[in-house]
Design an enzyme around this catalytic site. Structure first.
Site, PDB file in Angstrom:
ATOM      1  N   LYS A 149     -36.525  15.097  55.168  1.00  0.00           N
ATOM      2  CA  LYS A 149     -36.625  14.189  53.867  1.00  0.00           C
ATOM      3  C   LYS A 149     -37.563  13.249  54.129  1.00  0.00           C
ATOM      4  O   LYS A 149     -38.411  12.805  53.307  1.00  0.00           O
ATOM      5  CB  LYS A 149     -35.641  14.217  52.990  1.00  0.00           C
ATOM      6  CG  LYS A 149     -34.974  15.630  52.518  1.00  0.00           C
ATOM      7  CD  LYS A 149     -33.783  15.305  51.563  1.00  0.00           C
ATOM      8  CE  LYS A 149     -33.254  16.583  51.022  1.00  0.00           C
ATOM      9  NZ  LYS A 149     -32.076  16.233  50.154  1.00  0.00           N
ATOM     10  N   GLU A 205     -27.745  16.824  48.316  1.00  0.00           N
ATOM     11  CA  GLU A 205     -27.796  15.554  47.902  1.00  0.00           C
ATOM     12  C   GLU A 205     -29.011  15.320  46.949  1.00  0.00           C
ATOM     13  O   GLU A 205     -30.181  15.905  47.666  1.00  0.00           O
ATOM     14  CB  GLU A 205     -27.941  14.590  49.221  1.00  0.00           C
ATOM     15  CG  GLU A 205     -27.948  12.869  48.658  1.00  0.00           C
ATOM     16  CD  GLU A 205     -27.858  12.031  49.912  1.00  0.00           C
ATOM     17  OE1 GLU A 205     -27.903  11.082  49.455  1.00  0.00           O
ATOM     18  OE2 GLU A 205     -27.848  12.545  51.092  1.00  0.00           O
ATOM     19  N   ARG A 243     -29.447  25.394  62.033  1.00  0.00           N
ATOM     20  CA  ARG A 243     -30.356  25.530  60.878  1.00  0.00           C
ATOM     21  C   ARG A 243     -31.515  26.137  60.868  1.00  0.00           C
ATOM     22  O   ARG A 243     -31.906  26.330  62.150  1.00  0.00           O
ATOM     23  CB  ARG A 243     -30.700  23.950  60.454  1.00  0.00           C
ATOM     24  CG  ARG A 243     -31.489  23.203  61.502  1.00  0.00           C
ATOM     25  CD  ARG A 243     -31.817  21.667  60.983  1.00  0.00           C
ATOM     26  NE  ARG A 243     -32.677  20.958  61.900  1.00  0.00           N
ATOM     27  CZ  ARG A 243     -33.000  19.743  61.769  1.00  0.00           C
ATOM     28  NH1 ARG A 243     -32.832  19.048  60.808  1.00  0.00           N
ATOM     29  NH2 ARG A 243     -33.839  19.140  62.755  1.00  0.00           N
TER      30      ARG A 243
END
Length: 654
Positions: A359, A111, A349
């Protein structure tokens, strides 16, 4: 053979239970097996002891000697591809079964609302690596469904980061916004089929009606409104005639579903007056991630949708949306028989100590002024690591070492990344220079000649030596600690590529600090090995050396797990960046100019001998019109570490 094919650390605990008692001893001596029976016993013992490297080597030898049959093919020229992780296992099986007509297509779908970080590196390497290994293709697709936080600068940086890591996507970059028109048409078809409805509850009411994992949801009062009414309102939403938050389009699935994600998820919401980086003001409504993501995969013919474990709960919805759209006439041609719909596969992850990868939290660091920006060399962003001088091969090696699992609790030590960087730079960096980080003036009392020019053996470098030179203050101790082998009163050191000197006198300033050393040199020591127990130190000429600026870094966070201790900002390391005015050998400017003229790599990396690896900060250098270097990694050092006694050493060996 089954054990060897599946040799992975996470399965060790289960295998131990199945091992014969003869192989359970931790004292078992593992020799290279020479027969099938020896091979099986040695493999069991090695697996128990965690010696997986030997297992894989032995397996290769066993296959070569014919202990076990190789995979065969009707075509002699077809190469057998072995899986390296559980995702590749799935790809191998799908390829063998011709699930997707032998095609392999993955995608990396960021994104564009921020800069990529170390966590994205694993996903990039996995998706592009699978495509490369199996002769397929990988798409770069931006999931640009939230114009409130997306910017073109993020799109540009993501493309730069992927290319810098050494990967190239198939064709042009793709965007979810490329499919907005098609997604809208399918949404109308869902309404007409009774698979979606317009809900006018507020966001708080929708959350309340959805329930929780322990409490079932309840139907919205708008759930059973006529299809024609929902379609009419949805078209008003599309025309921009409804205010933000006044209505949403929801899929009609099951409000009592055990998976909360499946309780009538939102498909469209209203975002008027929010320009999109690519479509501008064309769309006042935008699809949700769940509605756009899986269908974008299906439109592009993606075969394996690989993502991290936090999307595990979305897997069922991913399949439901794709299956319902596939039932529409003339939809998803790349997914119809003999091919199939893409499937989503989740992996753990990359979790690492001393960093944060959220983020939202990285944005707080930038906006709060705790770092210079997204590309600050202390940041875990790819742009930050690139500016610091990390080579892309080191990041790829890190991902290879940590592997791909479904274990969400594994946390990688930051030192593993540092070791990968150090090893990569040892092979890649050829430029070397002497640089004194903490200059301490030294006067050579018995040097009466003009400055001499010394040549570095085997290199095109020249060093100036004269009456006044500089040493690093850390290479001198007036009262040497145990284990300190460098300069001290009455002690000798060898100047790298130069003479042996001896400290004869220490001069202190008005504040009592050592400000000068007076030493004598041995004129016969040039070009000779230093005497036994005489250390070698770096140095620079006091006046002819080049002044440069060096930035030394510590971990941005002092705590290993900063996100677990209250406010993560409390875990910040004080003064994690130290800027020093240093002196470097005369030829450093020429080295930089030669690199610009002859190398395609925009990053100039140099090894300051005994200090570590450094990278020229082009951004800061252009701002200051003088050379500025960022410390990429320091050398390994054992000085100052407590030495182990004989008993402890023996216990560790045992």
């Amino acid at each position: 053979e089954t054990i060897l094919m599946l040799a992975r650390p996470q399965a060790t605990a289960q295998w131990r239970i199945c091992l014969p008692s003869s192989c359970r001893s931790t004292k078992a001596r593992i020799a290279t097996p020479q027969s099938p029976s020896q091979f099986s016993k040695a493999a069991c013992a090695a697996i128990f002891l965690g010696n997986f490297h030997s297992v894989r080597n032995w397996r290769r030898r066993a296959l070569n000697k014919g202990y076990f049959p190789r995979a065969t093919s009707s075509k002699a020229d077809v190469e057998v591809i072995e899986a390296g992780n559980f995702v590749e296992d799935i790809v191998v099986k799908d390829t063998e079964k011709k699930t997707y007509e032998g095609r392999v297509r993955t995608r990396f779908p960021p994104e564009p609302n921020g800069y990529l970080h170390i966590g994205h590196v694993k996903s990039i390497c996995l998706n592009f690596g699978i495509a490369k290994k199996f002769g397929g293709n990988c798409n770069l697709r931006f999931d640009d469904t939230n114009p409130e936080s997306e910017k073109q600068v993020f799109i540009d940086s993501i493309q730069e980061d992927v290319r810098w890591l050494g990967f190239e996507w198939d064709g042009a970059e793709r965007y979810a916004s490329d499919y907005f028109g098609q997604l809208y048409e399918w949404a109308e078809a869902f309404i007409e089929r009774g698979l979606a409805y317009v809900d006018e509850l507020s966001a708080e009411e929708i959350s309340e009606y959805r329930g929780s994992v322990t409490r079932p949801g309840k139907d919205s009062p708008f759930r059973d409104r006529p299809e024609e009414e929902s379609l009419q309102i949805f078209r008003k939403m599309r025309a921009g005639e409804m205010a933000q938050g006044s209505a949403v389009l929801r899929a009609k699935i099951d409000m009592s579903h055990p998976n909360v994600i499946m309780r009538d998820p939102i498909m469209y919401r209203i975002l008027p007056n929010t320009p999109h980086p690519r479509t501008g003001d064309k769309w006042p409504i935008y699809p949700s991630y769940d509605w756009a993501h899986g269908l974008s995969d299906a439109i592009e013919g993606v075969t394996h949708s690989v993502c991290t474990l936090e999307f595990n709960m979305h897997n069922e919805l991913y399949n439901w949306f794709n299956e319902q759209v596939l039932s529409l006439p003339d939809s998803l041609p790349l997914c119809r028989a003999p091919s199939a719909l893409p499937r989503q596969h989740e992996f753990a992850r990359l979790e690492m100590t001393n960093v944060v990868v959220s983020k939202r939290k990285l944005k707080r660091l930038v906006e709060g002024g705790y770092v210079e920006g997204w590309d600050d060399p202390r940041m875990p962003t790819i742009s930050g690591m690139r500016r610091r001088g990390y080579p892309p091969s080191a990041l790829r090696k890190l991902c290879e070492l940590v592997g791909v699992t479904k274990v969400p609790t594994s946390v990688i030590e930051f030192s593993l990344l540092e070791n990968c960087v150090r090893d990569a730079l040892q092979e890649q960096v050829s430029a070397k220079a002497l640089c004194v980080l903490r200059p301490l003036r030294v006067t050579i009392t018995n040097w009466d000649a003009e400055d001499a020019v010394l040549e570095v053996p085997g290199e095109d470098r020249k060093l100036h030596f004269g009456k006044e030179i500089l040493l690093d203050a850390e290479d001198f101790q007036e009262e040497p600690e145990p284990g300190f082998k460098r300069l001290a009163p009455g002690r000798q050191v060898k100047l790298r590529y130069s003479y042996v000197i001896q400290c004869d006198e220490v001069i202190r300033g008005a504040n009592g600090e050592v400000e000068e050393l007076r030493c004598s040199y041995d004129p016969d020591s040039l070009g000779k090995r230093p005497p036994k127990k005489v250390a070698v130190v770096h140095w620079a000429h006091a006046t002819l050396s080049t002044p440069v600026t060096v930035r030394l870094y510590e971990n941005l966070f002092a705590d290993a797990r900063p996100e677990e201790a209250g406010d993560f900002l409390d875990a910040l390391t004080p003064d994690s960046c130290k800027e020093l005015s240093v002196r470097c050998e005369t030829g450093i400017s020429e080295m930089w100019q030669t690199h610009q003229d002859q190398s395609e790599d925009p990053i100039f990396r140099v090894q300051f001998e005994r200090c570590g690896f450094f990278a020229l900060d082009r951004k800061a250098t252009e701002e200051r019109s003088s050379l500025v270097f960022n410390c990429t990694i320091t050398p390994r050092s054992d000085f100052g570490k407590p030495k182990k006694g004989p008993r402890e050493t023996k216990r560790k060996a045992k």
